[in-house]
Design a protein around this motif. Sequence first.
Motif, PDB file in Angstrom:
ATOM      1  N   UNK A 118      34.374  40.040  27.139  1.00 33.87           N
ATOM      2  CA  UNK A 118      33.109  40.500  26.472  1.00 33.87           C
ATOM      3  C   UNK A 118      32.484  41.678  27.443  1.00 33.87           C
ATOM      4  N   UNK A 119      31.345  42.283  26.920  1.00 33.65           N
ATOM      5  CA  UNK A 119      30.833  43.334  27.861  1.00 33.65           C
ATOM      6  C   UNK A 119      30.214  42.811  29.278  1.00 33.65           C
ATOM      7  N   UNK A 120      29.622  41.663  29.271  1.00 30.65           N
ATOM      8  CA  UNK A 120      29.195  41.175  30.564  1.00 30.65           C
ATOM      9  C   UNK A 120      30.215  40.808  31.451  1.00 30.65           C
ATOM     10  N   UNK A 121      31.434  40.174  30.783  1.00 33.83           N
ATOM     11  CA  UNK A 121      32.675  39.672  31.628  1.00 33.83           C
ATOM     12  C   UNK A 121      33.266  41.028  32.106  1.00 33.83           C
ATOM     13  N   UNK A 122      33.434  42.074  31.212  1.00 36.96           N
ATOM     14  CA  UNK A 122      34.013  43.217  31.691  1.00 36.96           C
ATOM     15  C   UNK A 122      33.273  44.019  32.748  1.00 36.96           C
ATOM     16  N   UNK A 123      32.175  43.955  32.991  1.00 35.62           N
ATOM     17  CA  UNK A 123      31.200  44.316  33.880  1.00 35.62           C
ATOM     18  C   UNK A 123      31.348  44.009  35.295  1.00 35.62           C
ATOM     19  N   UNK A 124      31.442  42.368  34.942  1.00 38.31           N
ATOM     20  CA  UNK A 124      31.804  41.561  36.484  1.00 38.31           C
ATOM     21  C   UNK A 124      33.262  41.675  36.755  1.00 38.31           C
ATOM     22  N   UNK A 125      34.145  41.842  35.992  1.00 37.32           N
ATOM     23  CA  UNK A 125      35.492  42.145  36.402  1.00 37.32           C
ATOM     24  C   UNK A 125      35.729  43.199  37.040  1.00 37.32           C
ATOM     25  N   UNK A 126      34.876  44.504  36.433  1.00 37.66           N
ATOM     26  CA  UNK A 126      35.012  45.701  36.866  1.00 37.66           C
ATOM     27  C   UNK A 126      34.295  45.949  38.330  1.00 37.66           C
ATOM     28  N   UNK A 127      33.146  45.096  38.669  1.00 35.42           N
ATOM     29  CA  UNK A 127      32.684  45.015  39.972  1.00 35.42           C
ATOM     30  C   UNK A 127      33.388  44.356  40.902  1.00 35.42           C
ATOM     31  N   UNK A 128      34.264  43.537  40.382  1.00 35.88           N
ATOM     32  CA  UNK A 128      35.146  42.761  41.454  1.00 35.88           C
ATOM     33  C   UNK A 128      36.297  43.514  41.797  1.00 35.88           C
ATOM     34  N   UNK A 129      36.941  44.202  40.628  1.00 38.63           N
ATOM     35  CA  UNK A 129      37.852  45.166  41.061  1.00 38.63           C
ATOM     36  C   UNK A 129      37.538  46.115  41.863  1.00 38.63           C
ATOM     37  N   UNK A 130      36.498  46.978  41.897  1.00 33.95           N
ATOM     38  CA  UNK A 130      35.871  47.981  42.637  1.00 33.95           C
ATOM     39  C   UNK A 130      35.754  47.179  44.244  1.00 33.95           C
ATOM     40  N   UNK A 131      35.122  46.224  44.003  1.00 35.21           N
ATOM     41  CA  UNK A 131      34.944  45.394  45.514  1.00 35.21           C
ATOM     42  C   UNK A 131      36.698  45.188  46.330  1.00 35.21           C
ATOM     43  N   UNK A 132      37.365  44.906  45.591  1.00 35.35           N
ATOM     44  CA  UNK A 132      38.676  44.589  45.925  1.00 35.35           C
ATOM     45  C   UNK A 132      39.330  45.941  46.433  1.00 35.35           C
ATOM     46  N   UNK A 133      39.110  47.126  45.763  1.00 32.38           N
ATOM     47  CA  UNK A 133      39.775  48.221  45.986  1.00 32.38           C
ATOM     48  C   UNK A 133      39.072  48.865  47.073  1.00 32.38           C
ATOM     49  N   UNK A 134      37.780  48.598  47.459  1.00 33.58           N
ATOM     50  CA  UNK A 134      36.885  48.955  48.494  1.00 33.58           C
ATOM     51  C   UNK A 134      37.306  48.361  49.696  1.00 33.58           C
ATOM     52  N   UNK A 135      37.771  47.178  49.548  1.00 36.38           N
ATOM     53  CA  UNK A 135      38.064  46.498  50.864  1.00 36.38           C
ATOM     54  C   UNK A 135      39.455  46.999  51.096  1.00 36.38           C
ATOM     55  N   UNK A 136      40.426  47.667  50.477  1.00 31.86           N
ATOM     56  CA  UNK A 136      41.534  48.203  50.970  1.00 31.86           C
ATOM     57  C   UNK A 136      41.103  49.603  51.525  1.00 31.86           C
ATOM     58  N   UNK A 137      40.338  50.249  50.968  1.00 34.64           N
ATOM     59  CA  UNK A 137      39.980  51.626  51.633  1.00 34.64           C
ATOM     60  C   UNK A 137      39.029  51.337  52.752  1.00 34.64           C
ATOM     61  N   UNK A 138      38.318  50.378  52.853  1.00 31.02           N
ATOM     62  CA  UNK A 138      37.542  50.014  54.317  1.00 31.02           C
ATOM     63  C   UNK A 138      38.624  50.023  55.390  1.00 31.02           C
TER      64      UNK A 138
END
Length: 779
Positions: A118-138
């Motif tokens: 769903x759109x709401x779940x997609x937003x949350x998963x998008x934020x979680x994936x972005x956070x995971x990728x950010x953890x690598x970059x940091x």
Amino acid sequence: MSESGFGEEEPLAEGDPVRVGPYLLLNRLGADAAGRVYLAHSPGGRRVAVKVVDAEVARDPAFRARLRREVAAAQRVSGGFAVPVVGADTDATNPWVAASHLAGPSLNESIAAEGPPSADSARRLAAALTEALGALHRARVIHGDLRPSTILVGKDGPRLIDFAVPRALAPDTVRLTAESPYTAPERLLGEAPSEASDIYALGAVLYFMATGRTPRGRGGASTLGHPTAHPESDLSRLDDDLLRDSISACLATDPARRPTSESLLVHLHGTLARPPEAPGPGGPPARIRPWPSLRLRRPASAVHRGVAALASALSLLAAICIGIAYEPAYSGTRSNRPGASSSPGAFWSLTKGAAGDYVGLWTTPSSVVLGTTTGLTAYDPATRAKVWSWLPPKGSALCTMSRHSSEGIGALIYGTDDPEYGPQCDHLQTISLSSGILNWAKAVTGVASGKPGTFGGENNASLSIGDGTVTAPLEYKFDNRTDLINVALHAGTVNWSTDYGGNPMPNGCALTGKAQEFRGTVYTLGLCDDYTRIKLLAFKGRSPSPASTVANLPGCDPTGDEPGPVTVRSTAQTMDFLVTGANHLLIGCSADLNGDTLYTLRADSAKLVPVISTGTSNMLTAASLNSEIHMFKNTLYFMVSMDSKLATGVVAVNMDTGKQLWAKMLPNSYIGRLLTAEESGVKLLAYDSLSPTALCALAAKDGSTKMCDSLNPADAETLGKVDYPDPQTVSSDGYLAFGFPSTDMTEDGTPVFTLMPPNDTSTHITTTMDAVSPLHPGL
């Protein structure tokens, strides 16, 4: 359903080993040009995946060097965002690396089986994936092969894996290994992977997640040798404006126009609680917030120069979850020249090129002590003159500073700056904040259990000082084992150290390395009850004694079907924290992505007090201690994302009772960062659409706006050079000193330290404030 994204299991074949290191092999999981991946059992019965490299490949010394760097890089990010590395032997005839084998489908399998969320779940998963990728970059790690099949979807959020692509074979084989729909245009032209190419891949992954369709026509190279832009018509399938704008920005052809993971996460997180708006009778839904207002990354030329300078270090770890690691370059000569701004009444700044990468700040009534990788320097904030400076031994770098000082003394960790692994943080020392003279005749070195270890690592926030002692976590290379060491503050002699090496203590709990000294007791988080519970433990006194159990921590226990010791330990190291205030110990943990649990322990009490459970994902972690959590006397202040609002807010809590005092949105629906907490309230730096805008102050009594003054243009420009900073801030003689974390990818011209004089603001801003309904009570 397969597990860990490895595909179907196959029986062991003739010639396959029966055992690798301590692991008993069960089945084959796959193979590639570098070697084979096996399903195995650890001695304790835990399921792991073991990658064994072919001896022929391993004969190349350059391959082994790259493999060592990859293992070290992966261990820096093994935690809540990546499949944890549990062991390795890079010197064996057939080098091998073992990682946890986690149950769950890949994103590719999940979408194929269930369709787009769903759109709401997609937003949350998008934020979680972005956070995971950010953890690598940091952690200074580039994934390099992000796609749906290298993302594991678990109950506690997505994990990034990478067992399929042989990047370690040689640097020139890294040019094009990812599937074309997820490959950035510049990589098709032979450029090395970068944070920007990871962001492009993330945009393509988010498109697939939201639509269930593979991106088409993106990133192709034209016959003229130039990458083609992605056609806007491809985004017409996306009904959600937030996702469409985010994906469009990620898929920009020019790498310099793509957002950073930090700015993308802020954009997604700021609107996460707001449901997508349904189309009105007259047309499409209104936009939530224009994407172009977000700060983008630096010009492509600067990014490409940094990538090119590190291209020789590119490698593949086909055995583990993470791709390419860039080791930090500790360069730059100390200078006393002002940086971006030096006029009276404005910020005085030092850049990364002048000072080195930021490490920490201390303060005295008349000076500010700045720590960077090149050493320590005390400045008089009024005159900007050096009071003293200390440089680590030749060939070494400063790694960590204690968050607080005690009796005018600070604790620090330094080590040899190894060209392959970065600083080997194996020397513990203390220093006088008034004179810059080292306090101990000889540094304490990291040796326990008869093996050399390093201080800090994932637990560098646990270096603590107080009540006449210094406590530090001691970690061992490549095996995720942790002990603790306690040293006399003035004598520099070891009071006690543990020697469990990651094994359970007599009370059945294993150490995580998260520890804080508080009023003569060293508190630590332990993994207990067969690694299914996290408990607060205590080492009392200055002589060796067994750890006692202080309390269980409901809400902190690991979630998921298979909470193995490595998974739980790495998650605790990444997410959980202990920090001390004047009268309280604060304990925080995030067992999953649904929110945080906070407890306080008063100095004269043995009873834990639950603070709140917000019901939203604030993701307060050890990384939040700079600018999202502050304490003053008995009041705790922290940042939250307010429900159904496009802004962040501040919550004040009585630490004795755990009860909320007030909760307020930031003025004018700003987003912001906490700077300092004092008797009168809190100061914060406010941003309007991620542009630094104002310095505000909220009253301790009720959260009302005491002040909100715009920054003068020169100061706003200085702060604007830092991509959404997460500053550590201290106050000295009316001056505010900001320290900005940096990495090897940070440009030399970016500020890492600024001093803000008193009354350094321009005009008063008329503000509006919204009170927020009381948050849910704690557990």
